[in-house]
Design a protein around this motif. Structure first.
Motif, PDB file in Angstrom:
ATOM      1  N   GLU A  38       0.830  -1.205   0.000  1.00  0.00           N
ATOM      2  CA  GLU A  38       0.000   0.000   0.000  1.00  0.00           C
ATOM      3  C   GLU A  38       0.865   1.256   0.000  1.00  0.00           C
ATOM      4  O   GLU A  38       0.570   2.236  -0.688  1.00  0.00           O
ATOM      5  CB  GLU A  38      -0.928  -0.010   1.215  1.00  0.00           C
ATOM      6  CG  GLU A  38      -1.981   1.079   1.184  1.00  0.00           C
ATOM      7  CD  GLU A  38      -3.018   0.907   2.281  1.00  0.00           C
ATOM      8  OE1 GLU A  38      -4.044   1.620   2.215  1.00  0.00           O
ATOM      9  OE2 GLU A  38      -2.817   0.069   3.185  1.00  0.00           O
ATOM     10  N   ASP A  39       1.959   1.229   0.764  1.00  0.00           N
ATOM     11  CA  ASP A  39       2.878   2.369   0.796  1.00  0.00           C
ATOM     12  C   ASP A  39       3.498   2.623  -0.574  1.00  0.00           C
ATOM     13  O   ASP A  39       3.834   3.771  -0.906  1.00  0.00           O
ATOM     14  CB  ASP A  39       3.988   2.131   1.830  1.00  0.00           C
ATOM     15  CG  ASP A  39       3.458   2.109   3.266  1.00  0.00           C
ATOM     16  OD1 ASP A  39       2.342   2.620   3.470  1.00  0.00           O
ATOM     17  OD2 ASP A  39       4.156   1.562   4.143  1.00  0.00           O
ATOM     18  N   ALA A  40       3.655   1.578  -1.387  1.00  0.00           N
ATOM     19  CA  ALA A  40       4.245   1.725  -2.729  1.00  0.00           C
ATOM     20  C   ALA A  40       3.213   2.162  -3.766  1.00  0.00           C
ATOM     21  O   ALA A  40       3.541   2.288  -4.951  1.00  0.00           O
ATOM     22  CB  ALA A  40       4.890   0.411  -3.153  1.00  0.00           C
ATOM     23  N   GLY A  41       1.971   2.385  -3.324  1.00  0.00           N
ATOM     24  CA  GLY A  41       0.939   2.870  -4.244  1.00  0.00           C
ATOM     25  C   GLY A  41       0.239   1.783  -5.023  1.00  0.00           C
ATOM     26  O   GLY A  41      -0.465   2.073  -5.997  1.00  0.00           O
ATOM     27  N   ILE A  42       0.398   0.537  -4.609  1.00  0.00           N
ATOM     28  CA  ILE A  42      -0.282  -0.563  -5.295  1.00  0.00           C
ATOM     29  C   ILE A  42      -1.731  -0.629  -4.814  1.00  0.00           C
ATOM     30  O   ILE A  42      -2.005  -0.590  -3.622  1.00  0.00           O
ATOM     31  CB  ILE A  42       0.446  -1.897  -5.036  1.00  0.00           C
ATOM     32  CG1 ILE A  42       1.865  -1.824  -5.624  1.00  0.00           C
ATOM     33  CG2 ILE A  42      -0.328  -3.059  -5.652  1.00  0.00           C
ATOM     34  CD1 ILE A  42       2.704  -3.056  -5.338  1.00  0.00           C
ATOM     35  N   LYS A  43      -2.668  -0.728  -5.775  1.00  0.00           N
ATOM     36  CA  LYS A  43      -4.091  -0.644  -5.465  1.00  0.00           C
ATOM     37  C   LYS A  43      -4.801  -1.967  -5.722  1.00  0.00           C
ATOM     38  O   LYS A  43      -4.305  -2.827  -6.458  1.00  0.00           O
ATOM     39  CB  LYS A  43      -4.750   0.458  -6.316  1.00  0.00           C
ATOM     40  CG  LYS A  43      -4.160   1.837  -6.091  1.00  0.00           C
ATOM     41  CD  LYS A  43      -4.858   2.868  -6.975  1.00  0.00           C
ATOM     42  CE  LYS A  43      -4.282   4.262  -6.754  1.00  0.00           C
ATOM     43  NZ  LYS A  43      -4.964   5.267  -7.616  1.00  0.00           N
ATOM     44  N   LEU A  44      -5.986  -2.101  -5.115  1.00  0.00           N
ATOM     45  CA  LEU A  44      -6.819  -3.275  -5.369  1.00  0.00           C
ATOM     46  C   LEU A  44      -7.186  -3.315  -6.851  1.00  0.00           C
ATOM     47  O   LEU A  44      -7.530  -2.296  -7.450  1.00  0.00           O
ATOM     48  CB  LEU A  44      -8.099  -3.215  -4.530  1.00  0.00           C
ATOM     49  CG  LEU A  44      -8.030  -3.818  -3.119  1.00  0.00           C
ATOM     50  CD1 LEU A  44      -7.084  -3.024  -2.240  1.00  0.00           C
ATOM     51  CD2 LEU A  44      -9.418  -3.870  -2.502  1.00  0.00           C
ATOM     52  N   GLY A  45      -7.082  -4.487  -7.447  1.00  0.00           N
ATOM     53  CA  GLY A  45      -7.391  -4.645  -8.860  1.00  0.00           C
ATOM     54  C   GLY A  45      -6.180  -4.538  -9.756  1.00  0.00           C
ATOM     55  O   GLY A  45      -6.258  -4.857 -10.953  1.00  0.00           O
ATOM     56  N   ASP A  46      -5.041  -4.088  -9.214  1.00  0.00           N
ATOM     57  CA  ASP A  46      -3.814  -4.028 -10.020  1.00  0.00           C
ATOM     58  C   ASP A  46      -3.357  -5.448 -10.373  1.00  0.00           C
ATOM     59  O   ASP A  46      -3.503  -6.379  -9.567  1.00  0.00           O
ATOM     60  CB  ASP A  46      -2.695  -3.320  -9.261  1.00  0.00           C
ATOM     61  CG  ASP A  46      -2.889  -1.808  -9.206  1.00  0.00           C
ATOM     62  OD1 ASP A  46      -3.775  -1.304  -9.924  1.00  0.00           O
ATOM     63  OD2 ASP A  46      -2.165  -1.144  -8.439  1.00  0.00           O
ATOM     64  N   LEU A  47      -2.782  -5.585 -11.553  1.00  0.00           N
ATOM     65  CA  LEU A  47      -2.255  -6.875 -12.004  1.00  0.00           C
ATOM     66  C   LEU A  47      -0.737  -6.780 -12.082  1.00  0.00           C
ATOM     67  O   LEU A  47      -0.206  -6.105 -12.978  1.00  0.00           O
ATOM     68  CB  LEU A  47      -2.846  -7.250 -13.363  1.00  0.00           C
ATOM     69  CG  LEU A  47      -2.485  -8.643 -13.895  1.00  0.00           C
ATOM     70  CD1 LEU A  47      -3.207  -9.712 -13.083  1.00  0.00           C
ATOM     71  CD2 LEU A  47      -2.856  -8.764 -15.373  1.00  0.00           C
ATOM     72  N   ILE A  48      -0.045  -7.418 -11.136  1.00  0.00           N
ATOM     73  CA  ILE A  48       1.421  -7.386 -11.125  1.00  0.00           C
ATOM     74  C   ILE A  48       1.942  -8.386 -12.153  1.00  0.00           C
ATOM     75  O   ILE A  48       1.641  -9.579 -12.081  1.00  0.00           O
ATOM     76  CB  ILE A  48       1.975  -7.720  -9.723  1.00  0.00           C
ATOM     77  CG1 ILE A  48       1.428  -6.734  -8.690  1.00  0.00           C
ATOM     78  CG2 ILE A  48       3.497  -7.699  -9.736  1.00  0.00           C
ATOM     79  CD1 ILE A  48       1.813  -7.081  -7.255  1.00  0.00           C
ATOM     80  N   THR A  49       2.709  -7.893 -13.119  1.00  0.00           N
ATOM     81  CA  THR A  49       3.195  -8.762 -14.204  1.00  0.00           C
ATOM     82  C   THR A  49       4.683  -9.091 -14.089  1.00  0.00           C
ATOM     83  O   THR A  49       5.114 -10.151 -14.541  1.00  0.00           O
ATOM     84  CB  THR A  49       2.933  -8.113 -15.569  1.00  0.00           C
ATOM     85  OG1 THR A  49       3.596  -6.825 -15.624  1.00  0.00           O
ATOM     86  CG2 THR A  49       1.435  -7.905 -15.793  1.00  0.00           C
ATOM     87  N   HIS A  50       5.479  -8.190 -13.496  1.00  0.00           N
ATOM     88  CA  HIS A  50       6.928  -8.422 -13.404  1.00  0.00           C
ATOM     89  C   HIS A  50       7.458  -7.996 -12.042  1.00  0.00           C
ATOM     90  O   HIS A  50       6.980  -7.012 -11.459  1.00  0.00           O
ATOM     91  CB  HIS A  50       7.692  -7.621 -14.471  1.00  0.00           C
ATOM     92  CG  HIS A  50       7.402  -8.042 -15.875  1.00  0.00           C
ATOM     93  ND1 HIS A  50       6.251  -7.667 -16.547  1.00  0.00           N
ATOM     94  CD2 HIS A  50       8.127  -8.812 -16.744  1.00  0.00           C
ATOM     95  CE1 HIS A  50       6.279  -8.182 -17.765  1.00  0.00           C
ATOM     96  NE2 HIS A  50       7.395  -8.885 -17.907  1.00  0.00           N
ATOM     97  N   MET A  51       8.449  -8.733 -11.562  1.00  0.00           N
ATOM     98  CA  MET A  51       9.209  -8.367 -10.368  1.00  0.00           C
ATOM     99  C   MET A  51      10.681  -8.496 -10.687  1.00  0.00           C
ATOM    100  O   MET A  51      11.132  -9.567 -11.122  1.00  0.00           O
ATOM    101  CB  MET A  51       8.838  -9.249  -9.167  1.00  0.00           C
ATOM    102  CG  MET A  51       7.521  -8.879  -8.522  1.00  0.00           C
ATOM    103  SD  MET A  51       7.240  -9.789  -6.977  1.00  0.00           S
ATOM    104  CE  MET A  51       5.870  -8.868  -6.288  1.00  0.00           C
ATOM    105  N   ASP A  52      11.403  -7.383 -10.509  1.00  0.00           N
ATOM    106  CA  ASP A  52      12.848  -7.349 -10.820  1.00  0.00           C
ATOM    107  C   ASP A  52      13.113  -7.850 -12.237  1.00  0.00           C
ATOM    108  O   ASP A  52      14.065  -8.606 -12.487  1.00  0.00           O
ATOM    109  CB  ASP A  52      13.647  -8.166  -9.794  1.00  0.00           C
ATOM    110  CG  ASP A  52      13.766  -7.447  -8.453  1.00  0.00           C
ATOM    111  OD1 ASP A  52      13.633  -6.204  -8.432  1.00  0.00           O
ATOM    112  OD2 ASP A  52      13.977  -8.130  -7.431  1.00  0.00           O
TER     113      ASP A  52
END
Length: 443
Positions: free
Chosen positions: A154-168
């Motif tokens: 939440e602190d990073a601005g990620i919201k409900l409904g967001d689709l995370i596609t990549h990490m690093d």
């Protein structure tokens, strides 16, 4: 002639000319509201109602492609009587409407497409879909210290409904990939570069995992999910194209109500075990199960406003049809009797009578194309009306597949919405969309 009398006569004459001009302009403006394009099937006579505002005639430039009432010369067009088109072969022709039979005021492109027949479904199917990333369905606070609770996501601005596609920089193919990235970043005390989809927007952010003192592990403070499962109804199978359509409406995540972007998925055979009947305020549901060894019927490639679509190689078991039947354009659907095909016990598809009580005028894809009411006493006795899991049940009228059941009226479970089959066929890739067909050459 004195001046006051002259002014009065000039005023009357001016008013007369204004009246003539308005009578001429009004029909021309009304013609502009008529469709720019009409699609018809080759070899199948079509009725097209054109609400012309005044006495008119119609003529086509390619009678070898489209005939008018069996004639090559101009025919009269009225509001009351439909224009009968006789498509001869695929291609395009221009239909010109003439005001009072003389003044060309509107040209309608008539696009003749190959005849299309599909097999109506009705089978209850199990739906297993995996999203094209990790869906964020909630935030939670992590106890990072005695009096410190944080949610890094939440602190990073990620919201409900967001689709995370990549990490690093690595594409995610499951929840397990998230756990590995979080643990690695936590132990190295480095943040994670995240790429996510928010609607049509691509967002980049960076978050740092927090150590959960209670569970003694690194966490993001996010509730996430990568898959969904449920029960619905097969609408059609198109044997010539090897594709299917089902559900009639989009699959959404139950927590965020956002549509699921499909990464992969399957539809499988399903068996209805019981029915929770619909009542006013409670839509009811089909209770069904699909086992690991259930037969896979097809894959899932798209999830749109009109359902799920993918490849299917064979007509599934328990079909009421061994071959395809004609499909209807939205303009062909009429108020009056029709039937739906669905399963209420086991795997057997049955027919049930309904009434189409309202048909929306849709020239472009839109949901809620028609309103239907269940009239079959047998179905009402078993289900109380429309229940969850019945979405996608095909609607047949006058021997043509016209649409699919999509939603129930919560306060009147015998009634509900349906969508036109035309829009489902477009999303399945079986029927060209109008903006695409305009680029086809006549021939």
């Amino acid at each position: 002639m004195n001046s006051p009398l002259r002014k009065k006569l000039l005023g009357l004459l001016f008013a007369f000319f204004l009246c003539l001009i308005s009578q001429a302009i009004q029909p021309v403006q009304s013609y502009a509201s008529l469709p720019d394009e009409v699609q018809v099937f080759a070899g199948r006579q079509a009725e097209v109602r054109l609400a012309v505002p005044a006495t008119s005639s119609a003529v086509v430039d390619r009678p070898d492609i489209v005939g008018l009432d069996g004639q090559e010369q101009a025919v009269n067009v009225t509001k009351q009587e439909p224009l009968h088109l006789h498509p001869q072969q695929t291609g395009q022709a221009k239909l010109t409407l003439k005001l009072w039979g003389k003044i060309p005021v509107k040209t309608v492109n008539v696009n003749v497409i190959p005849d299309l027949r599909v097999v109506p479904g009705g089978q209850t199917i199990g739906v297993k879909v995996k999203s094209a990333g990790i869906l964020v369905v909630g935030h939670h606070l992590i106890r990072a210290g005695q009096d410190q609770r944080v949610s890094p996501g939440e602190d990073a601005g990620i919201k409900l409904g967001d689709l995370i596609t990549h990490m690093d920089g690595k594409r995610l193919d499951g929840v397990s990939g998230v756990a590995e990235a979080v643990e690695r970043a936590g132990k190295s005390k480095k943040g994670i570069d995240v790429v996510l989809k928010r609607g049509e927007e691509t967002v980049k952010t960076r978050l740092t995992p927090a150590y959960d003192a209670e569970d003694q592990t690194w966490r993001l403070g996010l509730y996430i999910r990568d898959s969904a499962a449920g029960v619905g109804t097969l609408t059609f199978y198109a044997p010539d194209q090897g594709v299917y359509g089902a559900l009639g409406h989009v699959i959404t995540d139950m927590n965020t109500q956002t549509s699921i972007v499909v990464g992969s998925g399957q539809i499988v055979q399903s068996n209805v075990t019981s029915i929770s009947k619909s009542e006013s305020g409670d839509p009811g549901e089909k209770r069904a199960h699909f086992l690991k060894e259930s037969k896979i019927l097809g894959n899932i490639e798209r999830n749109t406003a009109f359902g799920i679509f993918g490849k299917m190689s064979n007509n599934p078991d328990h079909s009421l049809y061994s071959k395809g039947i004609p499909v209807a354009f939205s303009r062909e659907v009429k108020e009056g009797p029709a039937e739906i095909l669905t399963v209420v016990e086991g795997q057997q598809v049955e027919r049930y009578s309904i009434d189409i009580v309202h048909v929306a005028d849709q020239s472009e894809p839109a949901t809620k194309g028609l309103v239907l009411r269940i009239t079959d006493p047998k179905l009402i006795e078993k289900t109380g009306g429309i229940v969850q899991g019945m979405s996608g049940s095909p609607i047949v009228q006058n021997g043509k597949l016209i649409g699919a059941v999509t939603h129930v009226f919560v306060n009147d479970p015998k009634s509900g919405y349906g969508c036109f089959i035309e829009w489902m066929l477009q999303d399945a890739g079986v029927m060209l969309k109008k903006e695409t067909s305009k680029n086809l050459k006549a021939g």
